[in-house]
Design a protein around this motif. Structure first.
Motif, PDB file in Angstrom:
ATOM      1  N   VAL A  63       0.876  -1.175   0.000  1.00 32.82           N
ATOM      2  CA  VAL A  63       0.000   0.000   0.000  1.00 32.82           C
ATOM      3  C   VAL A  63       0.908   1.219   0.000  1.00 32.82           C
ATOM      4  O   VAL A  63       1.729   1.387   0.904  1.00 32.82           O
ATOM      5  N   ASN A  64       0.780   2.044  -1.006  1.00 38.26           N
ATOM      6  CA  ASN A  64       1.571   3.268  -1.076  1.00 38.26           C
ATOM      7  C   ASN A  64       0.671   4.454  -0.753  1.00 38.26           C
ATOM      8  O   ASN A  64      -0.249   4.757  -1.503  1.00 38.26           O
ATOM      9  N   THR A  65       0.955   5.126   0.349  1.00 48.51           N
ATOM     10  CA  THR A  65       0.153   6.288   0.737  1.00 48.51           C
ATOM     11  C   THR A  65       0.797   7.588   0.290  1.00 48.51           C
ATOM     12  O   THR A  65       0.232   8.648   0.490  1.00 48.51           O
ATOM     13  N   GLY A  66       1.972   7.508  -0.298  1.00 49.79           N
ATOM     14  CA  GLY A  66       2.695   8.706  -0.714  1.00 49.79           C
ATOM     15  C   GLY A  66       2.659   8.893  -2.217  1.00 49.79           C
ATOM     16  O   GLY A  66       1.801   8.363  -2.922  1.00 49.79           O
ATOM     17  N   SER A  67       3.629   9.597  -2.692  1.00 52.17           N
ATOM     18  CA  SER A  67       3.739   9.890  -4.120  1.00 52.17           C
ATOM     19  C   SER A  67       3.954   8.611  -4.923  1.00 52.17           C
ATOM     20  O   SER A  67       4.646   7.692  -4.480  1.00 52.17           O
TER      21      SER A  67
END
Length: 117
Positions: A68-72
């Motif tokens: 899960v990528n919550t950033g850019s």
């Protein structure tokens, strides 16, 4: 459920993050990837973190884990992520599309990618 984390700023003794007492700090990012069923990426986009999740890093990932990528989106090497999904090394990936996912024809093109085996 165990909470594992890796914080490079903690190594440099400049981290201001507080983790629950029951959590466990991993010595390296590779150790964290190898031990985790779900990896949630929370980091700022800097020169050091551009494509931090690339093929070299992903080779250490626990098979059939989720990312899960919550950033850019620039934190991810989209071609490597796609290949690891096709190989079913990654069971699934959730990403945000911030308009900067790259320009290659192989770029991921949806907000959430999920693979069920």
């Amino acid at each position: 459920m165990s909470v594992l984390y890796f914080d490079v700023l903690e190594i440099w003794e400049v981290s201001t993050l507080a983790f629950p007492p029951a959590s466990r700090r991993m010595d390296t990012l590779n150790d964290l990837l190898a031990a985790s069923d779900v990896i949630s990426l929370h980091c700022a986009l800097t020169e050091e973190t551009i494509q931090i999740m690339n093929a070299d890093c992903l080779q250490h990932i626990k098979p059939e884990s989720f990312l899960v990528n919550t950033g850019s989106s620039q934190l991810l090497d989209d071609c490597s992520i796609k290949q690891f999904l096709l190989d079913v090394t990654l069971a699934g990936c959730a990403i945000t599309m911030d308009g900067s996912m790259g320009t290659s024809n192989n770029s991921l093109s949806m907000n959430v990618i999920y693979r069920v085996s």
